[in-house]
Design a protein around this motif. Sequence first.
Motif, mmCIF file in Angstrom:
data_model
loop_
_atom_site.group_PDB
_atom_site.id
_atom_site.type_symbol
_atom_site.label_atom_id
_atom_site.label_comp_id
_atom_site.label_asym_id
_atom_site.label_seq_id
_atom_site.Cartn_x
_atom_site.Cartn_y
_atom_site.Cartn_z
ATOM 1 N N VAL A 1 0.856 -1.187 0.000
ATOM 2 C CA VAL A 1 0.000 0.000 0.000
ATOM 3 C C VAL A 1 0.894 1.238 0.000
ATOM 4 O O VAL A 1 1.593 1.508 0.984
ATOM 5 C CB VAL A 1 -0.927 0.023 1.226
ATOM 6 C CG1 VAL A 1 -1.825 1.270 1.184
ATOM 7 C CG2 VAL A 1 -1.761 -1.250 1.297
ATOM 8 N N THR A 2 0.883 1.981 -1.085
ATOM 9 C CA THR A 2 1.662 3.208 -1.183
ATOM 10 C C THR A 2 0.750 4.394 -0.914
ATOM 11 O O THR A 2 -0.289 4.548 -1.562
ATOM 12 C CB THR A 2 2.300 3.343 -2.574
ATOM 13 O OG1 THR A 2 3.110 2.191 -2.828
ATOM 14 C CG2 THR A 2 3.171 4.594 -2.648
ATOM 15 N N ILE A 3 1.119 5.220 0.066
ATOM 16 C CA ILE A 3 0.337 6.407 0.412
ATOM 17 C C ILE A 3 0.744 7.528 -0.536
ATOM 18 O O ILE A 3 1.844 8.079 -0.427
ATOM 19 C CB ILE A 3 0.553 6.836 1.868
ATOM 20 C CG1 ILE A 3 0.480 5.639 2.825
ATOM 21 C CG2 ILE A 3 -0.453 7.916 2.256
ATOM 22 C CD1 ILE A 3 -0.822 4.931 2.858
ATOM 23 N N GLU A 4 -0.123 7.856 -1.464
ATOM 24 C CA GLU A 4 0.185 8.866 -2.477
ATOM 25 C C GLU A 4 -0.105 10.281 -1.984
ATOM 26 O O GLU A 4 0.654 11.219 -2.285
ATOM 27 C CB GLU A 4 -0.615 8.588 -3.752
ATOM 28 C CG GLU A 4 -0.498 7.171 -4.293
ATOM 29 C CD GLU A 4 0.852 6.854 -4.907
ATOM 30 O OE1 GLU A 4 1.725 7.741 -4.954
ATOM 31 O OE2 GLU A 4 1.040 5.690 -5.338
ATOM 32 N N ALA A 5 -1.207 10.451 -1.266
ATOM 33 C CA ALA A 5 -1.594 11.790 -0.823
ATOM 34 C C ALA A 5 -2.593 11.686 0.316
ATOM 35 O O ALA A 5 -3.336 10.698 0.422
ATOM 36 C CB ALA A 5 -2.195 12.596 -1.976
ATOM 37 N N ILE A 6 -2.623 12.731 1.163
ATOM 38 C CA ILE A 6 -3.605 12.865 2.245
ATOM 39 C C ILE A 6 -4.164 14.284 2.169
ATOM 40 O O ILE A 6 -3.408 15.253 2.169
ATOM 41 C CB ILE A 6 -2.973 12.606 3.625
ATOM 42 C CG1 ILE A 6 -2.485 11.156 3.727
ATOM 43 C CG2 ILE A 6 -3.982 12.905 4.736
ATOM 44 C CD1 ILE A 6 -1.690 10.865 5.000
ATOM 45 N N GLU A 7 -5.491 14.392 2.094
ATOM 46 C CA GLU A 7 -6.158 15.692 2.031
ATOM 47 C C GLU A 7 -7.195 15.767 3.151
ATOM 48 O O GLU A 7 -7.887 14.789 3.420
ATOM 49 C CB GLU A 7 -6.861 15.868 0.691
ATOM 50 C CG GLU A 7 -5.998 15.612 -0.536
ATOM 51 C CD GLU A 7 -6.851 15.363 -1.759
ATOM 52 O OE1 GLU A 7 -7.499 16.326 -2.218
ATOM 53 O OE2 GLU A 7 -6.895 14.205 -2.236
ATOM 54 N N PHE A 8 -7.318 16.945 3.766
ATOM 55 C CA PHE A 8 -8.236 17.099 4.889
ATOM 56 C C PHE A 8 -9.361 18.069 4.579
ATOM 57 O O PHE A 8 -9.202 19.003 3.787
ATOM 58 C CB PHE A 8 -7.499 17.627 6.126
ATOM 59 C CG PHE A 8 -6.455 16.708 6.664
ATOM 60 C CD1 PHE A 8 -6.787 15.448 7.135
ATOM 61 C CD2 PHE A 8 -5.125 17.097 6.707
ATOM 62 C CE1 PHE A 8 -5.817 14.593 7.625
ATOM 63 C CE2 PHE A 8 -4.155 16.257 7.215
ATOM 64 C CZ PHE A 8 -4.495 15.002 7.672
ATOM 65 N N ASP A 9 -10.492 17.876 5.267
ATOM 66 C CA ASP A 9 -11.496 18.919 5.357
ATOM 67 C C ASP A 9 -10.943 20.037 6.251
ATOM 68 O O ASP A 9 -9.837 19.926 6.779
ATOM 69 C CB ASP A 9 -12.793 18.358 5.937
ATOM 70 C CG ASP A 9 -13.459 17.363 4.987
ATOM 71 O OD1 ASP A 9 -12.948 17.168 3.871
ATOM 72 O OD2 ASP A 9 -14.488 16.777 5.379
ATOM 73 N N GLY A 10 -11.707 21.069 6.487
ATOM 74 C CA GLY A 10 -11.155 22.266 7.123
ATOM 75 C C GLY A 10 -11.146 22.305 8.626
ATOM 76 O O GLY A 10 -10.712 23.311 9.215
ATOM 77 N N GLN A 11 -11.616 21.232 9.298
ATOM 78 C CA GLN A 11 -11.728 21.278 10.758
ATOM 79 C C GLN A 11 -11.304 19.956 11.376
ATOM 80 O O GLN A 11 -11.472 18.895 10.763
ATOM 81 C CB GLN A 11 -13.170 21.586 11.155
ATOM 82 C CG GLN A 11 -13.429 21.621 12.662
ATOM 83 C CD GLN A 11 -14.835 22.071 12.986
ATOM 84 O OE1 GLN A 11 -15.126 23.251 13.022
ATOM 85 N NE2 GLN A 11 -15.730 21.118 13.206
ATOM 86 N N THR A 12 -10.755 20.015 12.585
ATOM 87 C CA THR A 12 -10.387 18.816 13.334
ATOM 88 C C THR A 12 -11.051 18.825 14.700
ATOM 89 O O THR A 12 -11.484 19.867 15.193
ATOM 90 C CB THR A 12 -8.864 18.712 13.522
ATOM 91 O OG1 THR A 12 -8.425 19.673 14.499
ATOM 92 C CG2 THR A 12 -8.127 18.939 12.215
ATOM 93 N N ALA A 13 -11.100 17.657 15.319
ATOM 94 C CA ALA A 13 -11.619 17.515 16.683
ATOM 95 C C ALA A 13 -10.672 16.638 17.482
ATOM 96 O O ALA A 13 -10.163 15.638 16.975
ATOM 97 C CB ALA A 13 -13.020 16.913 16.671
ATOM 98 N N SER A 14 -10.427 17.019 18.726
ATOM 99 C CA SER A 14 -9.591 16.236 19.643
ATOM 100 C C SER A 14 -10.357 16.034 20.947
ATOM 101 O O SER A 14 -11.278 16.785 21.264
ATOM 102 C CB SER A 14 -8.269 16.949 19.928
ATOM 103 O OG SER A 14 -7.547 17.181 18.747
ATOM 104 N N CYS A 15 -9.959 15.010 21.705
ATOM 105 C CA CYS A 15 -10.674 14.736 22.951
ATOM 106 C C CYS A 15 -9.755 14.091 23.976
ATOM 107 O O CYS A 15 -8.687 13.580 23.670
ATOM 108 C CB CYS A 15 -11.866 13.820 22.703
ATOM 109 S SG CYS A 15 -11.421 12.107 22.344
#
Length: 298
Positions: free
Chosen positions: A76-90
């Motif tokens: 499995v080759t990771i070519e790219a990672i793209e995010f939406d505009g918000q994150t959540a942590s807890c």
Amino acid sequence: MVELSDEKVLYAFDKTLEPALVVPSGTTVRVRTKDCFGNQVQRPEDELDEIDWDHINPATGPIFVEGAVPGGALKVTIEAIEFDGQTASCTGEGEGVCGDRFDAWSTHLCKIDGDELVWDEELRIPLRPMIGVIGVAPAGEPVNCGTPGSHGGNMDNTAITAGATLYFPVYTDGALFGCGDMHAAMGDGEISVSGAEAAGWATVTLEALPKLALTDPLIENATHLGVIASAESLDAAADRAVHEMVDLIRDRTGKPADEMVMLLSLVADVQVCQMVDPEKTVRFMVPKYVLDALGFKL
């Protein structure tokens, strides 16, 4: 390139699941993923006590890769990672390393601004994109997406980022690959029990390697090759990863084990991936210049 939406997700890696997608070996797939909360935490008023805990840590899939067979491997080759505009942590009571300090859940939402995570008005954090849950169906009973193992799963490994290549042991026809739980930032250890959890897109190339036999996942990047191992304790996971790497090098180079152990003590690194899941995860990373000098070929 093929796209896979997040309409079909799995909450446990399971060899009996019907594929969401079937692809030839070598196919690149752009996979839409939900965050670890199943996109249920979007506003400050969204309480963790009120979300559906049966629908957390979803992985999109599974993807059946033609040519992947039991006893072989899936590359499995990771070519790219793209995010939406918000994150959540807890974090919360009984959760993570410091769960003994709290009696309720806490959450923190962040915006993504370019290559930075906006923690608050005073602090911006450089993005460290990674994929937390990634793997294949295990050999035996289903394994929930919150737990790592030899099949991969919730390894929460900061080295699983764009440019990295993973090799998973295959236990069932087609491998039944899935991924999700992406993080815009996370420190090694994931001490709170979460990173900067984000929905988005993971682009991966999936290749069947029917002749490569593995015990645990391997990870390769531009500079290192490593074994990823999970166990009940960090000590046990590290012990497992080191032993597997010694065996891997010995089997492929013919070098004696004692010589390899002394050499790896000088050049290789035991690195903590996560210490908060039911199984703890470690990676043992060896510089590729050393492997090249030894004549090592995977």
